[in-house]
Design an enzyme around this catalytic site. Sequence first.
Site, PDB file in Angstrom:
ATOM      1  CG  ASN A   8      -7.476 -11.056   3.745  1.00  0.00           C
ATOM      2  OD1 ASN A   8      -8.842 -10.211   3.089  1.00  0.00           O
ATOM      3  ND2 ASN A   8      -6.677  -9.912   3.917  1.00  0.00           N
ATOM      4  CE  LYS A  10      -5.823 -13.373   1.232  1.00  0.00           C
ATOM      5  NZ  LYS A  10      -4.581 -13.887   0.926  1.00  0.00           N
ATOM      6  CG  HIS A  96      -3.092  -7.220   2.118  1.00  0.00           C
ATOM      7  ND1 HIS A  96      -3.168  -8.318   0.867  1.00  0.00           N
ATOM      8  CD2 HIS A  96      -3.795  -8.569   2.876  1.00  0.00           C
ATOM      9  CE1 HIS A  96      -2.615  -9.289   0.977  1.00  0.00           C
ATOM     10  NE2 HIS A  96      -3.509 -10.005   2.265  1.00  0.00           N
ATOM     11  CD  GLU A  98      -3.330 -11.257  -0.972  1.00  0.00           C
ATOM     12  OE1 GLU A  98      -4.855 -10.894  -1.388  1.00  0.00           O
ATOM     13  OE2 GLU A  98      -2.766 -12.024  -1.109  1.00  0.00           O
ATOM     14  CD  GLU A 166      -0.821  -9.827   5.889  1.00  0.00           C
ATOM     15  OE1 GLU A 166      -1.273 -10.515   6.266  1.00  0.00           O
ATOM     16  OE2 GLU A 166      -1.427  -9.047   4.969  1.00  0.00           O
ATOM     17  N   GLY A 172      -0.002 -16.940   2.378  1.00  0.00           N
ATOM     18  CA  GLY A 172      -0.681 -17.858   1.363  1.00  0.00           C
ATOM     19  C   GLY A 172       0.488 -19.129   0.805  1.00  0.00           C
ATOM     20  CB  SER A 208       1.383 -18.901   6.289  1.00  0.00           C
ATOM     21  OG  SER A 208       1.659 -19.452   4.930  1.00  0.00           O
TER      22      SER A 208
HETATM   23  C1  PEP Z   1      -3.395 -11.875   4.429  1.00  0.00           C
HETATM   24  O1  PEP Z   1      -4.265 -12.560   3.013  1.00  0.00           O
HETATM   25  O2  PEP Z   1      -2.989 -11.272   4.919  1.00  0.00           O
HETATM   26  C2  PEP Z   1      -2.930 -13.602   4.591  1.00  0.00           C
HETATM   27  C3  PEP Z   1      -2.910 -13.742   5.714  1.00  0.00           C
HETATM   28  O3  PEP Z   1      -3.306 -15.131   3.888  1.00  0.00           O
HETATM   29  P1  PEP Z   1      -2.492 -15.750   4.471  1.00  0.00           P
HETATM   30  O4  PEP Z   1      -2.936 -16.232   6.492  1.00  0.00           O
HETATM   31  O5  PEP Z   1      -3.331 -17.087   3.460  1.00  0.00           O
HETATM   32  O6  PEP Z   1      -1.234 -16.450   4.556  1.00  0.00           O
END
Ligand code: PEP
Length: 245
Positions: A8, A10, A96, A98, A166, A172, A208
């Site tokens: 992903n 972004k 997601h 976000e 997630e 992040g 992460s």
């Molecule tokens: C994500 O953007 O879905 C995500 C899991 O980001 P990260 O791996 O940076 O935590």
Amino acid sequence: MKKIFAANWKLQKTPLESKSFCEEFLASIDSNFFSDKEVFIFPQNYSVGLVSQTVKGSKISVGPQTVHFEKSGAFTGENSAELAKKFGCDLVLLGHSERRQFFSETNQALAKKVTLCESLDMLPVFCIGESLSERENNQTESVCFSQLDQGLSSADKNKRIVIAYEPVWAIGTGKVATPEQVKDIHAKIFSHMNSLGFKNFQILYGGSVKSDNAGILIQIPHVDGFLIGGASLEPQSFLQICQAK
Ligand code: PEP
């Protein structure tokens, strides 16, 4: 079953940067690479077209990070799933955290998006997960289940769907859910999807994921792969995660 490694990006990478990523990634793998895995890329929207052209003929699948729930019409600024399909996308990232948090995306709107994607034969990668306060209040399971119940309320149970679990507090932040936490919630999501009648689904972990924790996480039952943000931005770092067994 093949493991899934989903990137992903972004708001990162210009179209040309996205193209060079794909070229370097494809040049680094051999013909056996896809025998036990699938690779999904969700580029920034300006880059979706060029990425899908660049990987055409390879086994990488590409999709937008969100779509509008109507197929077409006067919806300035939105993404059309139908157009994405026409230029080669066969997946869509939906829900997601976000999108839920900053763009007020509701499970009701997501349910319409899932239906639209399925009608276009695009695979939904449907994200769920709890916030830190929800986890601290023992609401992890109820939050995830209600996101599934409502967001997939009109999904076709015979069609393939991918769920990305997630935890919002792990995205992040560098904080990864512990293997015990992942094991526990993935087993519950698996049973819940079965009880809802879904016949063909996989469950990804996201939050992460890096090359140094991927090896442990991938071995947890019902972890069918990862959704990766930060560590998917460099071809070699993404590739190392894709090699987790
Ligand atoms: C994500 O953007 O879905 C995500 C899991 O980001 P990260 O791996 O940076 O935590």
